[in-house]
Design an enzyme around this catalytic site. Structure first.
Site, mmCIF file in Angstrom:
data_model
loop_
_atom_site.group_PDB
_atom_site.id
_atom_site.type_symbol
_atom_site.label_atom_id
_atom_site.label_comp_id
_atom_site.label_asym_id
_atom_site.label_seq_id
_atom_site.Cartn_x
_atom_site.Cartn_y
_atom_site.Cartn_z
ATOM 1 N N LYS A 1 -5.871 -8.892 -11.947
ATOM 2 C CA LYS A 1 -6.445 -7.600 -12.450
ATOM 3 C C LYS A 1 -5.719 -7.023 -13.511
ATOM 4 C CE LYS A 1 -8.228 -2.945 -11.085
ATOM 5 N NZ LYS A 1 -8.272 -2.004 -10.000
ATOM 6 N N ASP B 1 -7.442 3.069 -16.378
ATOM 7 C CA ASP B 1 -8.784 3.205 -15.228
ATOM 8 C C ASP B 1 -9.052 4.713 -15.228
ATOM 9 O OD1 ASP B 1 -11.104 3.091 -13.990
ATOM 10 O OD2 ASP B 1 -10.081 2.496 -12.076
ATOM 11 N N LYS C 1 -12.726 9.852 -12.270
ATOM 12 C CA LYS C 1 -11.739 10.232 -11.500
ATOM 13 C C LYS C 1 -11.287 11.807 -11.592
ATOM 14 C CE LYS C 1 -9.241 5.882 -11.228
ATOM 15 N NZ LYS C 1 -9.508 5.283 -10.007
ATOM 16 N N ASP D 1 -2.989 0.175 -12.946
ATOM 17 C CA ASP D 1 -4.097 -0.605 -12.660
ATOM 18 C C ASP D 1 -3.819 -1.790 -13.100
ATOM 19 O OD1 ASP D 1 -6.093 -0.498 -10.704
ATOM 20 O OD2 ASP D 1 -7.774 0.232 -12.205
ATOM 21 N N ASP E 1 -16.132 3.326 -10.802
ATOM 22 C CA ASP E 1 -14.772 3.497 -10.654
ATOM 23 C C ASP E 1 -14.423 2.091 -9.744
ATOM 24 O OD1 ASP E 1 -12.079 4.142 -10.749
ATOM 25 O OD2 ASP E 1 -12.375 5.638 -9.055
ATOM 26 N N GLU F 1 -14.732 -0.999 -10.709
ATOM 27 C CA GLU F 1 -14.621 -1.699 -11.746
ATOM 28 C C GLU F 1 -13.721 -3.001 -11.771
ATOM 29 O OE1 GLU F 1 -10.861 -0.418 -12.244
ATOM 30 O OE2 GLU F 1 -12.546 0.789 -11.866
ATOM 31 N N ARG G 1 -13.278 -4.848 -9.208
ATOM 32 C CA ARG G 1 -13.717 -6.258 -8.711
ATOM 33 C C ARG G 1 -14.816 -6.864 -9.516
ATOM 34 N NH1 ARG G 1 -15.762 -2.373 -3.874
ATOM 35 N NH2 ARG G 1 -13.826 -1.618 -4.553
#
Length: 490
Positions: free
Chosen positions: A248, A253, A260, A271, A330, A332, A334
């Protein structure tokens, strides 16, 4: 940092400083030359405790065991204490081996020295670095175990490669989102491929559209930085196994429209840790020239807000045809992994498939900052990961799937929902979401590794500095090395 293995006794080697490891608080051991001074200083030799006797040119550090788990963080702590002290250009250290013909502690020691000397100064006006340029390793041992020059040299070489790949990963993760976005990650991959003779393929938005990677594209939609999917491959002749690694690579993010809170956005440059780990692994694998075919895939995307952002209530169609109800933008990572995993399985039929992601805060809640969660259908594959993590000095624990939690990601209007309908078990439900995008051929070959806890911690711990740790690199490198040896034995 240059390393040299020396047959001379430790006392005959010239250096600015000697590092002496005190094992299991044994201050009576023959290697401890300053017993009275250490007693006066209150030094007990507990794990990572340091005592620097400047006039004696000796630095003592404690380790609870001769095994790697004690040696690696001890020498890392010792070398870290020298950062900013320009006096020490050359250090010397004896060999610490737990039993005959075992070189694991030598590798751990070398890894600890390289990892502990790491600094990230890119944004500092005043650069502070580790002064040590040369390390002399004497084959004179803490115990009377013989190690040949050849065995020691191999352990040293592999230790340097593993640690430098980890530091390479740390650098990418620590770089700010304005300086490291999807295009830059792709550039890093291309440069790595050129230097290490890897094959590299980069998918840009047109190719991603053609590949029907609509969930990944949806996450990227509101960012000015266009997404990339990176495919690096190491393809030796007559490989012993074929392994696929997927990471990933969320270069930042914000949470998207499910924004967030401000304090949760800080550190979100981390991230991209999963994708960065894959790049670091490809570097190490190619430099070791392991007789295993390895493919590294990275979904590099930035999740931002704007008029074109994807929304809660959207239904997206993934690459494998499954529809996904969006209830939280959020969640995202996955979505990016869903398409990247599907693409990786389309391109490569692997013996093993591993993905790495800072996927869930729930994993941090469940197992703490320092431990990775390992999920999948095959207990043997999960055990492989946790076992090799322990050898490599990383912490990992298996988390079990169960059918009751799987029901919580069902959707009334689509095939699956991108979040669970319960606040509990979030690391497991995220893994079960990913399992929807693993085909039948790979189901028993796959493990998902949630590195959200150890990937980025805002304090020093063990051999890891403030910030990025390079989580996942050493554990997976050890696993792949083990598979290469296992296949050779057969």
């Amino acid at each position: 940092m240059n390393f040299n293995i020396n047959n001379a006794n430790i006392k005959d080697i010239k250096a600015d400083l000697e590092i002496i490891i005190v094992i299991d608080k044994n201050l009576k051991h023959k290697s401890v030359k300053d017993k009275k001074l250490l007693k006066k200083a209150g030094f007990s030799g507990s794990q990572d405790e340091v005592c620097h006797l400047v006039e004696k040119k000796r630095l003592y550090v404690g380790a609870e065991t001769l095994k790697g788990r004690g040696i690696r963080p001890a020498v890392a702590t010792a070398i870290r204490s020298l950062i900013g002290k320009k006096t020490y250009k050359t250090i010397k250290i004896a060999t610490y081996v737990s039993h005959p013909r075992c070189s694991a502690s030598i590798r751990a020691m070398v890894e600890g020295l390289v990892l502990g000397s790491y600094t990230f100064n890119q944004y500092k006006s005043k650069k502070v670095k580790c002064p040590v340029k040369n390390v002399e390793i004497s084959l004179e041992g803490y115990e009377a175990h013989e190690i040949t020059m050849e065995v020691a040299a191999r352990a040293l070489n592999n230790g340097v490669i593993a640690a430098e790949a980890t530091n390479f990963t740390r650098d990418i993760v620590n770089t700010t989102p304005d300086d490291c976005y999807p295009e830059i990650m792709a550039n890093i991959a291309e440069e790595l491929a050129k230097e290490n003779k890897l094959k590299c393929k980069i998918l840009k938005p047109k190719e991603l559209k053609k590949e029907k990677m609509e969930t990944l594209l949806a996450v990227a939609r509101a960012s000015r930085h266009k997404p990339r999917v990176i495919h690096l491959s190491h393809k030796p002749k007559n490989p012993k196994a074929v392994i696929t690694l997927v990471g990933k690579g969320l270069t930042y993010d914000s949470g998207g429209l499910s924004l967030k809170p401000a304090d949760y956005m800080v550190t979100m440059k981390s991230d991209k840790s999963g994708g960065s780990a894959v790049l670091g692994l490809m570097k190490a694998i190619s430099e070791m020239n392991l007789p295993v075919e390895v493919h590294g895939f990275v979904g590099a995307v930035e999740n931002m807000i704007g008029g074109d952002a994807y929304k809660p209530d959207d239904v997206l169609v993934s690459k494998n045809g499954k529809t996904i109800e969006i209830r939280n933008t959020d969640a995202e990572g996955r979505l990016v992994l869903a398409d990247t995993l599907a693409y990786a399985q389309q391109e490569v039929k692997a013996d093993y498939l591993f993905d790495f992601a800072t996927l869930t805060g729930a994993c941090v809640v469940g197992v703490g900052h320092y431990t990775s969660g390992v999920l999948g259908f095959n207990e043997e594959v999960k055990t492989m990961v946790t076992k090799q993590a322990k050898i490599a000095g990383e912490l990992a624990t298996a988390l079990d799937f169960n059918p009751y939690l799987h029901k919580t990601i069902k959707s009334s209007i689509a095939d699956v929902c991108n979040i669970s309908n319960t606040r509990y078990g979030g690391a497991i439900t995220a893994g079960q979401f990913l399992s929807e995008f693993i085909d039948e051929e790979h189901k028993e070959k796959w493990a998902h590794i949630d590195i959200a806890g150890p990937a980025f911690v805002e304090h020093t711990w063990g051999e890891n500095p403030h910030g990025a740790s390079g989580a996942g690199v050493r554990m997976m490198l050890r696993l792949i090395e083990g598979l290469a040896r296992k296949k050779e034995a057969h």
